[in-house]
Design a protein around this motif. Structure first.
Motif, short mmCIF file in Angstrom:
data_model
loop_
_atom_site.label_atom_id
_atom_site.label_comp_id
_atom_site.label_asym_id
_atom_site.label_seq_id
_atom_site.Cartn_x
_atom_site.Cartn_y
_atom_site.Cartn_z
N UNK A 6 32.45 37.05 33.81
CA UNK A 6 31.25 37.04 34.63
C UNK A 6 30.37 38.22 34.28
N UNK A 7 29.08 37.94 34.12
CA UNK A 7 28.12 39.00 33.81
C UNK A 7 27.11 39.03 34.94
N UNK A 8 27.05 40.19 35.61
CA UNK A 8 26.08 40.31 36.70
C UNK A 8 24.92 41.18 36.25
N UNK A 67 33.15 38.06 41.13
CA UNK A 67 33.32 38.28 39.69
C UNK A 67 34.81 38.50 39.47
N UNK A 68 35.45 37.43 38.99
CA UNK A 68 36.90 37.48 38.81
C UNK A 68 37.29 38.66 37.91
N UNK A 120 36.87 41.75 38.81
CA UNK A 120 36.06 42.92 39.15
C UNK A 120 35.96 43.10 40.66
N UNK A 172 24.23 36.12 38.56
CA UNK A 172 25.63 36.05 38.12
C UNK A 172 25.78 34.95 37.08
N UNK A 206 26.91 44.33 34.71
CA UNK A 206 28.36 44.51 34.78
C UNK A 206 29.03 43.32 34.09
N UNK A 207 29.95 43.61 33.19
CA UNK A 207 30.69 42.56 32.50
C UNK A 207 32.13 42.57 33.01
N UNK A 208 32.54 41.47 33.64
CA UNK A 208 33.87 41.41 34.24
C UNK A 208 34.75 40.39 33.51
N UNK A 215 28.39 33.02 35.02
CA UNK A 215 29.82 32.75 34.89
C UNK A 215 30.02 31.99 33.59
#
Lengths: 369, 369
Positions: free
Chosen positions: B277-279, A347-348, A350, B355, B268-270, B357
């Motif tokens: 990227x949202x995991x 996750x770029x 993070x 994930x 998680x929002x990165x 992206x």
């Protein structure tokens, strides 16, 4: 200096023999088979095993020797590659000139010989790496090394095969040891605790980080320490060590000059039916999606390259924090060797998660590239 | 009932026109272009846009109509598939018989027509799903549906194309709306907060879980709510909703009868340079590695199939917790549409991480299968 062809140092009949054996079919062995066979290391079984290796090892070694001679972009002519190729030819000759193994004494001698072969090949990985670097220097800079897919595929096959050869040899040699530790069958521990191995590998990685940076992020490990399954601890140790090393470096470099506390690296060990999965998670800032395929190539590294022509590979044992660029691809080969895999998602901005899947079934045949 | 061929309901010259236009080259548009163009919805620009769509939509629609007629395993002959094919042919005819767009009045009429086309195609996804199910029932049970790779690849192309067609139509229609909200350009929000969208989607998913099970696990969202970037909120909402729905169901079913507290789903929002990227992570027990490819196929679901021939698709709007089996593959198509991706990794016995992206660059052309 002109490349020294194999025919200049090795007899014509040997080269023909190499080509003949290099075309023969390889025979794979499964983890389960190695375990069951090795649990009864009687003289008879050692004899059978020795005779099997006497036929199987030359096939695998010849196959690689032939490939080493036919690499693209002039890689085969690099000095370091020729060195490795000669090791393979020497070992092939040793095996082929060893007489038929008829009794346990023959077998003992054979075992000494293949032990010496394994030692001869100890430095293959850094020597190949040097050869590839020699290639990189001489090549048109417009060709981006990471794009040389043919070479990466060759190295994957080559190193994967090497893992198999060394596993077979090492396993056979270990079985001769008297009074083996309980639950141990050669290199295989029938009750390996992945949480324990992860702890050890983490501590080793943390020590290196401390030595290099003066501090190191915490590592938290989640999982049942009493859960065990059969596996090769040295393989798992190597993989976890490489991945944790990368995570620690990423977090360290991201938070070194920051006021914030470096977030811990988190390791989760999950017990499934098909797989044991070990996830190594960090918040080290991540890798951009377009850059992710590169991490699986050889010699791509974001660190200064510690390898140079003058490194005395025989005596320099210091493991550096980063630089060779093959920690990840080789870890993936170890994972695949017993039917598992390594996936890395990032996750770029993070952090990165590495997933080590280890097959529990033990039935997978060795992959035979 | 014999399959009704296209030639029985549509004229020969139309069918020829379909084949001619189905071979013409498609033209992609990037998110950035849509944003820049749409930010100045002058009469002149709307005219240009209308004229572009007048040429582009028939190409895309014809392409799909041809494919619908040439599906393997008899899928083309299923009643549901024929229904969809007829929608595509009707829409093609509407577009081709619309006269040249010369002024803004023509353009307004054109816009009404394509708005009606979009409505006509509203139920394509469940209708195609019905067709595939009709196929599955009639098939040799020994053929495992999930292995019918040709059909999955077709559906991927088909649905991805549909996303593009509906995006182009919807964007054009919306640009006619007077007094748009600030920062909104058609379907695009130039300052979309992924954390906000994730919150909304999570609440919606939680509500469904509550309704179905009587309780729902917590959802924790980590990320900067003030971070924004240009994207299509409805797309992100759909993807997060689907993924969170799956996670909630997995956790719920795992911990429903347990004493332990259900662990929260974590989002998680990165923010990266290339990607957002949202995991979405859960501890719902995971999916075995050998079963993972299946989740990207159509109609594979671990829930009871809610779709049957008698479902009144026109009026039944209730979203179920699970069952259709295309939440994940279609979410991945939405992600890919703007240059992103969806990856799902699982740890058998522990949980699953998805994930999402999303490309920040906005330069990617629409993929044009």
């Amino acid at each position: 200096m002109a490349a020294k062809k194999a025919c200049e140092s090795f007899s014509k009949s040997l080269i023909e023999d190499v080509h003949k054996w290099g075309c023969m079919k390889q025979t794979g062995v499964s983890l389960r088979y190695m375990m069951e066979f090795g649990s009864k290391p009687t003289d008879r079984n050692l004899l059978i095993s020795g005779q099997f290796l006497h036929k199987e090892l030359p096939i695998r070694i010849a196959r690689r020797a032939i490939e080493l001679d036919t690499l693209p972009y002039g890689l085969s002519e690099k000095r370091a590659i020729l060195k490795v190729r000669d090791w393979y030819l020497d070992s092939f000759r040793d095996l082929r000139s060893f007489p038929e193994i008829k009794d346990i004494n023959d077998e003992k001698e054979f075992t000494q010989m293949i032990k010496a072969i394994k030692v001869r090949h100890n430095n293959v990985v850094p020597t190949m790496a040097l050869g590839v670097q020699q290639l990189k220097k001489g090549i048109d800079p417009k060709i981006v090394y990471e794009d040389l897919d043919e070479i990466h595929q060759f190295l994957d096959r080559f190193y994967l095969s090497r893992i198999g050869i060394r596993m077979l040899i090492g396993q056979h040699v270990e079985l001769h040891k008297p009074n083996p530790a309980p639950h141990v069958v050669g290199y295989i521990h029938t009750k390996m605790s992945p949480v324990e191995v992860a702890k050890n590998a983490s501590e080793a990685a943390r020590a290196i980080c401390l030595r290099e940076y003066g501090s190191a992020p915490d590592i938290n490990i989640y999982g049942d320490p009493s859960f065990t399954f059969p596996y090769v601890p040295t393989h798992l140790q190597l993989m976890v060590f490489e991945l944790v090393k990368n995570s620690l470096r990423a977090v360290q470099e991201r938070f070194m000059y920051s006021d914030k506390v470096a977030p811990p690296v988190r390791i989760i060990v999950a017990e499934g039916i098909e797989d044991v999965t070990i996830k190594i998670s960090d918040e080290g800032g991540g890798i951009k999606r377009s850059g992710l395929p590169k991490i699986f190539t050889y010699l791509y590294s974001t660190a200064k390259n510690p390898l140079d022509e003058h490194t005395d590979l025989g005596t320099d044992d210091r493991i550096t924090m980063a630089g060779y660029g093959y920690g990840i691809p080789i870890s993936r080969l170890y994972a695949k060797y017993f039917g598992g895999d390594l996936q890395v998602i990032s996750m770029e901005g993070y952090g990165t998660d590495a997933y080590l899947h280890l097959s529990r079934l033990g039935d997978s045949q060795e992959p035979l590239p």
